[in-house]
Design an enzyme around this catalytic site. Structure first.
Site, short mmCIF file in Angstrom:
data_model
loop_
_atom_site.label_atom_id
_atom_site.label_comp_id
_atom_site.label_asym_id
_atom_site.label_seq_id
_atom_site.Cartn_x
_atom_site.Cartn_y
_atom_site.Cartn_z
N SER A 100 -7.46 86.34 123.89
CA SER A 100 -6.78 86.33 125.18
C SER A 100 -5.28 86.57 125.00
O SER A 100 -4.90 87.61 124.47
CB SER A 100 -7.08 85.00 125.90
OG SER A 100 -6.78 85.09 127.27
N HIS B 208 -15.41 84.48 128.77
CA HIS B 208 -14.10 84.77 128.17
C HIS B 208 -13.95 84.12 126.80
O HIS B 208 -13.35 84.70 125.90
CB HIS B 208 -13.01 84.29 129.13
CG HIS B 208 -11.62 84.62 128.69
ND1 HIS B 208 -11.24 85.90 128.30
CD2 HIS B 208 -10.51 83.83 128.56
CE1 HIS B 208 -9.96 85.89 127.97
NE2 HIS B 208 -9.50 84.66 128.12
#
Length: 257
Positions: free
Chosen positions: A84, A232
């Site tokens: 991320s 994610h």
């Protein structure tokens, strides 16, 4: 800025870079496996974990911090693994210290500017607690769940809540979150030619198909792999699949510069 880090093992160095609201332990499930064959350096990025706080957070400053650490440790032939926000730091480092980077792994993030982010819910809940001076862990947990955050997300965030204090600089992250969503596109005239592996969760929105062209324009030697059934935090949800993918790619001689 001198960053906090954890160094283990011997061999070719792998630098692990966590996402927003995280710390160096976030990628531990990968580091503890790879440490048998590599030197692992797990880093707390600025305004996170035990690293210093600053009134500035952006990819230029975060990458420079990590570059200084790499120079201090005299690292070379580095493998970067970032999730991320940490993935964007890794990509930014390809423009700062390309001469000492061998390969890059980016977990579930694209080299693009995001207009929206699921983290907006997190920020609203945490800022409510901060502005109302709510310090009780159970009450914070309740507020986050009422805001719609999953139990897993709440528990992840509370890992960084110690002695009635957030280990991440919540105020600065909130005030400058646009910088975390941002990205300065690498010019097509001088793309990064390093081998780079993008790992995306099949259920995540961060590495959507629509970003593939811009990925290849900036990183022509990119490989994009989807792990189905993961979101994610694909490295935490599908750890063994991610590790197998990493071992195969890192040991691939044709994947070297």
């Amino acid at each position: 800025m001198k960053l906090n880090y954890k160094l283990q093992g011997k061999g070719q160095p792998i630098v692990f870079l966590h996402g927003v609201f995280g710390s160096l332990d976030n990628l531990n499930m990968l580091a503890k496996d790879l440490v048998s064959d590599y030197q692992t350096i797990q880093v707390d990025l600025r305004n996170h974990g035990l690293s210093p706080w600053s009134n500035q957070i952006n990819y230029t400053s975060m990458a420079q911090d990590v570059a200084e650490l790499c120079h201090e440790l005299q690292l070379k032939d580095i493998i970067l693994i970032g999730h991320s926000m940490g993935g964007k730091v890794a990509m930014q480092l390809s423009q700062v210290i390309p001469q000492i980077i061998q390969k890059i792994v980016v977990i579930d993030i694209a080299p693009v500017k995001y207009s929206t982010s699921p983290n907006a819910i997190i920020l609203r809940a945490l800022m409510y607690c901060l502005n109302n001076q709510i310090t009780d862990r159970k009450q914070i947990m309740s507020i986050m769940q009422e805001a719609g955050l999953s139990e897993a997300t709440c528990l992840f965030l509370l890992k960084s809540y110690k002695k009635q204090h957030w280990l991440f600089n919540l105020q600065v992250i909130n005030d400058q979150y646009a910088n975390i969503c941002d990205w300065q596109t690498i010019p097509s005239s001088s793309p990064c030619l390093k081998p780079i592996l993008f790992i995306r969760g099949g259920n995540s929105v961060y590495l959507a198909d629509k970003y593939q062209n811009t990925i290849y324009a900036q990183f022509p030697n990119a490989k994009i792999v989807t792990i189905e059934g993961a979101g994610h935090n694909v490295h935490a949800e599908k750890t063994q699949q991610v590790l197998q993918l990493l071992h195969d790619w890192l040991n691939c001689s044709s994947c070297s510069v």
